[in-house]
Motif scaffolding. Structure first.
Motif, PDB file in Angstrom:
ATOM      1  N   GLY A  15       0.833  -1.204   0.000  1.00 52.77           N
ATOM      2  CA  GLY A  15       0.000   0.000   0.000  1.00 52.77           C
ATOM      3  C   GLY A  15       0.866   1.251   0.000  1.00 52.77           C
ATOM      4  O   GLY A  15       2.096   1.188  -0.098  1.00 52.77           O
ATOM      5  N   VAL A  35       3.615  -8.266   3.434  1.00 57.18           N
ATOM      6  CA  VAL A  35       2.468  -9.146   3.190  1.00 57.18           C
ATOM      7  C   VAL A  35       1.310  -8.275   2.741  1.00 57.18           C
ATOM      8  O   VAL A  35       0.977  -7.281   3.410  1.00 57.18           O
ATOM      9  CB  VAL A  35       2.060  -9.902   4.474  1.00 57.18           C
ATOM     10  CG1 VAL A  35       0.919 -10.872   4.176  1.00 57.18           C
ATOM     11  CG2 VAL A  35       3.240 -10.618   5.088  1.00 57.18           C
ATOM     12  N   ASP A  36       0.695  -8.629   1.631  1.00 55.27           N
ATOM     13  CA  ASP A  36      -0.418  -7.812   1.130  1.00 55.27           C
ATOM     14  C   ASP A  36      -1.285  -8.672   0.202  1.00 55.27           C
ATOM     15  O   ASP A  36      -0.758  -9.485  -0.562  1.00 55.27           O
ATOM     16  CB  ASP A  36       0.130  -6.607   0.343  1.00 55.27           C
ATOM     17  CG  ASP A  36      -0.861  -5.446   0.274  1.00 55.27           C
ATOM     18  OD1 ASP A  36      -0.559  -4.373   0.826  1.00 55.27           O
ATOM     19  OD2 ASP A  36      -1.940  -5.618  -0.336  1.00 55.27           O
ATOM     20  N   THR A  40      -6.226  -3.085  -2.247  1.00 58.82           N
ATOM     21  CA  THR A  40      -6.094  -1.686  -2.686  1.00 58.82           C
ATOM     22  C   THR A  40      -4.641  -1.335  -3.001  1.00 58.82           C
ATOM     23  O   THR A  40      -4.375  -0.294  -3.597  1.00 58.82           O
ATOM     24  CB  THR A  40      -6.631  -0.687  -1.626  1.00 58.82           C
ATOM     25  OG1 THR A  40      -5.924  -0.902  -0.400  1.00 58.82           O
ATOM     26  CG2 THR A  40      -8.106  -0.851  -1.398  1.00 58.82           C
ATOM     27  N   GLY A  41      -3.697  -2.174  -2.591  1.00 55.97           N
ATOM     28  CA  GLY A  41      -2.276  -1.908  -2.851  1.00 55.97           C
ATOM     29  C   GLY A  41      -1.852  -2.396  -4.231  1.00 55.97           C
ATOM     30  O   GLY A  41      -2.623  -3.052  -4.944  1.00 55.97           O
ATOM     31  N   SER A  83      -5.366  -2.875   6.012  1.00 59.36           N
ATOM     32  CA  SER A  83      -6.648  -2.327   6.458  1.00 59.36           C
ATOM     33  C   SER A  83      -7.446  -1.889   5.242  1.00 59.36           C
ATOM     34  O   SER A  83      -6.871  -1.628   4.194  1.00 59.36           O
ATOM     35  CB  SER A  83      -6.352  -1.075   7.321  1.00 59.36           C
ATOM     36  OG  SER A  83      -7.522  -0.436   7.750  1.00 59.36           O
ATOM     37  N   ASN A 100     -13.054  -7.593   7.077  1.00 61.23           N
ATOM     38  CA  ASN A 100     -11.644  -7.695   6.688  1.00 61.23           C
ATOM     39  C   ASN A 100     -10.733  -7.223   7.828  1.00 61.23           C
ATOM     40  O   ASN A 100      -9.798  -7.914   8.226  1.00 61.23           O
ATOM     41  CB  ASN A 100     -11.407  -6.848   5.433  1.00 61.23           C
ATOM     42  CG  ASN A 100      -9.948  -6.838   5.009  1.00 61.23           C
ATOM     43  OD1 ASN A 100      -9.325  -7.888   4.886  1.00 61.23           O
ATOM     44  ND2 ASN A 100      -9.391  -5.661   4.815  1.00 61.23           N
ATOM     45  N   SER A 104      -8.489  -9.614  10.343  1.00 56.65           N
ATOM     46  CA  SER A 104      -7.045  -9.378  10.274  1.00 56.65           C
ATOM     47  C   SER A 104      -6.463  -9.146  11.665  1.00 56.65           C
ATOM     48  O   SER A 104      -5.484  -9.779  12.052  1.00 56.65           O
ATOM     49  CB  SER A 104      -6.734  -8.157   9.398  1.00 56.65           C
ATOM     50  OG  SER A 104      -7.176  -8.376   8.089  1.00 56.65           O
ATOM     51  N   THR A 124      -5.802   5.862  13.394  1.00 52.71           N
ATOM     52  CA  THR A 124      -6.154   7.036  12.576  1.00 52.71           C
ATOM     53  C   THR A 124      -6.747   8.175  13.404  1.00 52.71           C
ATOM     54  O   THR A 124      -7.387   7.937  14.438  1.00 52.71           O
ATOM     55  CB  THR A 124      -7.176   6.614  11.492  1.00 52.71           C
ATOM     56  OG1 THR A 124      -7.695   7.785  10.874  1.00 52.71           O
ATOM     57  CG2 THR A 124      -8.336   5.819  12.050  1.00 52.71           C
ATOM     58  N   LYS A 164     -11.501   0.897  13.658  1.00 50.90           N
ATOM     59  CA  LYS A 164     -10.136   1.186  14.112  1.00 50.90           C
ATOM     60  C   LYS A 164     -10.106   1.281  15.642  1.00 50.90           C
ATOM     61  O   LYS A 164      -9.112   0.932  16.265  1.00 50.90           O
ATOM     62  CB  LYS A 164      -9.597   2.464  13.466  1.00 50.90           C
ATOM     63  CG  LYS A 164      -9.437   2.403  11.946  1.00 50.90           C
ATOM     64  CD  LYS A 164      -8.470   1.349  11.429  1.00 50.90           C
ATOM     65  CE  LYS A 164      -7.043   1.777  11.316  1.00 50.90           C
ATOM     66  NZ  LYS A 164      -6.203   0.820  10.539  1.00 50.90           N
TER      67      LYS A 164
HETATM   68  N1  LIG Z   1      -3.161   7.417   4.488  1.00 55.15           N
HETATM   69  C1  LIG Z   1      -3.536   8.060   5.576  1.00 55.15           C
HETATM   70  O1  LIG Z   1      -3.623   9.278   5.574  1.00 55.15           O
HETATM   71  C2  LIG Z   1      -3.828   7.310   6.849  1.00 55.15           C
HETATM   72  C3  LIG Z   1      -4.315   8.069   7.924  1.00 55.15           C
HETATM   73  C4  LIG Z   1      -4.592   7.407   9.101  1.00 55.15           C
HETATM   74  C5  LIG Z   1      -4.354   6.064   9.230  1.00 55.15           C
HETATM   75  N2  LIG Z   1      -3.884   5.347   8.170  1.00 55.15           N
HETATM   76  C6  LIG Z   1      -3.647   3.904   8.366  1.00 55.15           C
HETATM   77  O2  LIG Z   1      -2.404   3.541   7.769  1.00 55.15           O
HETATM   78  C7  LIG Z   1      -2.498   2.219   7.224  1.00 55.15           C
HETATM   79  C8  LIG Z   1      -2.051   2.209   5.771  1.00 55.15           C
HETATM   80  O3  LIG Z   1      -2.876   3.082   5.018  1.00 55.15           O
HETATM   81  P1  LIG Z   1      -2.548   3.501   3.502  1.00 55.15           P
HETATM   82  O4  LIG Z   1      -2.943   4.929   3.352  1.00 55.15           O
HETATM   83  O5  LIG Z   1      -1.184   3.078   3.156  1.00 55.15           O
HETATM   84  O6  LIG Z   1      -3.651   2.662   2.715  1.00 55.15           O
HETATM   85  P2  LIG Z   1      -3.511   1.615   1.500  1.00 55.15           P
HETATM   86  O7  LIG Z   1      -4.894   1.239   1.097  1.00 55.15           O
HETATM   87  O8  LIG Z   1      -2.600   2.178   0.466  1.00 55.15           O
HETATM   88  O9  LIG Z   1      -2.796   0.391   2.220  1.00 55.15           O
HETATM   89  C9  LIG Z   1      -3.491  -0.660   2.887  1.00 55.15           C
HETATM   90  C10 LIG Z   1      -2.935  -1.953   2.334  1.00 55.15           C
HETATM   91  O10 LIG Z   1      -3.490  -3.055   3.046  1.00 55.15           O
HETATM   92  C11 LIG Z   1      -3.747  -4.092   2.098  1.00 55.15           C
HETATM   93  N3  LIG Z   1      -4.726  -4.980   2.734  1.00 55.15           N
HETATM   94  C12 LIG Z   1      -5.994  -4.681   3.133  1.00 55.15           C
HETATM   95  N4  LIG Z   1      -6.552  -5.746   3.712  1.00 55.15           N
HETATM   96  C13 LIG Z   1      -5.648  -6.755   3.684  1.00 55.15           C
HETATM   97  C14 LIG Z   1      -5.642  -8.100   4.131  1.00 55.15           C
HETATM   98  N5  LIG Z   1      -6.715  -8.647   4.741  1.00 55.15           N
HETATM   99  N6  LIG Z   1      -4.526  -8.850   3.938  1.00 55.15           N
HETATM  100  C15 LIG Z   1      -3.439  -8.320   3.314  1.00 55.15           C
HETATM  101  N7  LIG Z   1      -3.383  -7.050   2.872  1.00 55.15           N
HETATM  102  C16 LIG Z   1      -4.467  -6.273   3.060  1.00 55.15           C
HETATM  103  C17 LIG Z   1      -4.213  -3.376   0.856  1.00 55.15           C
HETATM  104  O11 LIG Z   1      -4.098  -4.156  -0.333  1.00 55.15           O
HETATM  105  C18 LIG Z   1      -3.273  -2.176   0.846  1.00 55.15           C
HETATM  106  O12 LIG Z   1      -2.085  -2.440   0.136  1.00 55.15           O
HETATM  107  C19 LIG Z   1      -3.934   1.751   7.461  1.00 55.15           C
HETATM  108  O13 LIG Z   1      -3.967   0.971   8.633  1.00 55.15           O
HETATM  109  C20 LIG Z   1      -4.700   3.045   7.692  1.00 55.15           C
HETATM  110  O14 LIG Z   1      -5.833   2.851   8.509  1.00 55.15           O
HETATM  111  C21 LIG Z   1      -3.618   5.945   6.975  1.00 55.15           C
END
Ligand SMILES: NC(=O)c1ccc[n+]([C@@H]2O[C@H](COP(=O)([O-])OP(=O)(O)OC[C@H]3O[C@@H](n4cnc5c(N)ncnc54)[C@H](O)[C@@H]3O)[C@@H](O)[C@H]2O)c1
Length: 336
Positions: A15, A35-36, A40-41, A83, A100, A104, A124, A164
């Protein structure tokens, strides 16, 4: 000779934030397993990492206990980022996306209890709900101990905050019951290269629109204010908090503290892309469906982080936007 090299597992490693974390850990000399399930990644995010012999990518859903077990059995640090992310996805949410995250965290904490690596959860700012809008306490009110205020369960966007929160409750319960070394970071609007706008984040969506010469679509009236955090600053903080011995059981707000309105953000992005996009205002109901509620103001209280770590954020919003635009594939293509 004893080495400082650690073996780290990053869930959600393909991600946006996860892939930057992978790169940072590899740069520090660690062994890294990402691991992914690529829900969405993107595997492309790991292109740089794939060239490193200390890196391995496993395409797997983290709730697959028997396949996750050998990975966690051999790791020193587990960063749990996998997530479903964001309010837009939550507003369109299905039971599948909610489950999901629950499946997880259940699997991961069970394995962490068994094998005892250090554990870090990315939570978050959504956790606070609309507390800042409802209390008159000012931004200083939102410390890590602050009360939270959510809307009705009929308003789907609150499911993200709710889920969360459950992840945080479970993590803290395991810390208290099992003595696990757990750290929770509450991230505030992280931005940077590789973030995609498809599931809602505002900055990549605006950049995409500005680079395409399309109107910038602002949801609501644009007066809502947010603080943004450049991904490199967030990653540096995450790794430092994981590696301190005194952070077990602690929660930290991690975010930039200079608010900007969404209208000002749109202007800044149009200026920095050198484009001439106009701005259009889209009602929340059109963007998110009926019964949507937004949060008007969200500013982190980072006093705890500042006291523990010293001032840690170096990148201001204009700089973060410039770096993100410069790394955009379309800008790279244009300059070739
Ligand atoms: N981007 C932000 O501004 C932000 C803000 C607050 C919190 N977060 C937290 O940071 C973390 C990463 O967010 P991000 O912005 O990189 O989002 P993202 O969607 O780019 O990354 C999440 C990754 O998790 C993978 N994923 C989801 N469910 C899965 C599963 N069951 N098994 C394996 N892989 C799985 C997706 O494929 C994706 O690559 C999350 O926990 C999110 O809640 C992000």
């Amino acid at each position: 000779m004893k080495t400082d090299r650690r073996t780290c597992v990053v869930t959600g490693g393909a991600g946006f934030i996860g892939s930057h974390l992978v790169d940072a850990l590899l740069a520090r000399g660690d062994n890294v397993v990402a691991v992914d399930n690529l829900s969405t990644g993107h595997a492309d995010n790991l292109e740089q990492a794939q060239a490193n012999s200390r890196f391995r990518f496993v395409n797997l859903d983290v709730s697959q206990r028997s396949l996750m077990a050998p990975l966690i059995a051999n790791c020193d640090e587990l960063y749990h980022l996998a997530s479903y992310v964001g309010v837009k996805l939550a507003a369109q949410t299905s039971s599948q996306t909610i489950l999901n995250n629950l499946r997880s965290i259940d699997t991961i904490l069970d394995l962490v209890t068994h094998y005892k690596p250090r554990f870090l959860l990315t939570s978050t700012s959504e956790i606070y709900g609309k507390a800042l809008d409802v209390y008159d306490a000012g931004p200083d009110g939102l410390s890590e101990h602050a009360d939270r205020v959510y809307g009705s369960t009929e308003v789907h966007r609150w499911s993200y905050a709710g889920i969360k929160s459950v992840e945080e409750f479970l993590t803290l319960a395991k810390h208290h019951e099992e003595g696990l070394h757990t750290v929770i970071v509450r991230l505030f609007n992280v931005i940077g290269p590789r973030q995609v706008g498809r599931h809602g984040p505002v900055v990549p969506r605006f950049i995409e629109q500005a680079l395409s010469g399309e109107p910038i679509s602002i949801y609501g009236d644009g007066s809502q204010r947010r603080c943004f955090t450049f991904v490199d600053d967030a990653i540096q903080t995450i790794v430092s908090l994981m590696r301190r011995d005194d952070t077990a059981g602690e929660i930290f707000n991690v975010g930039g503290t200079d608010p900007i309105s969404i209208s000002e953000l749109a202007e800044l992005i149009v200026k920095e892309t050198g484009g001439d996009s106009s701005v259009e205002y889209i009602p929340y109901e059109t963007a998110y469906g009926t019964h949507f509620e937004d949060v008007h103001l969200r500013i982190p209280n980072t006093r705890k982080l500042d006291e523990w770590m010293g001032k840690s954020f170096e990148t201001d919003i204009a700089d973060a936007i410039r770096k993100t635009i410069a790394a955009h594939p379309r800008v790279g293509n244009l300059s070739k």
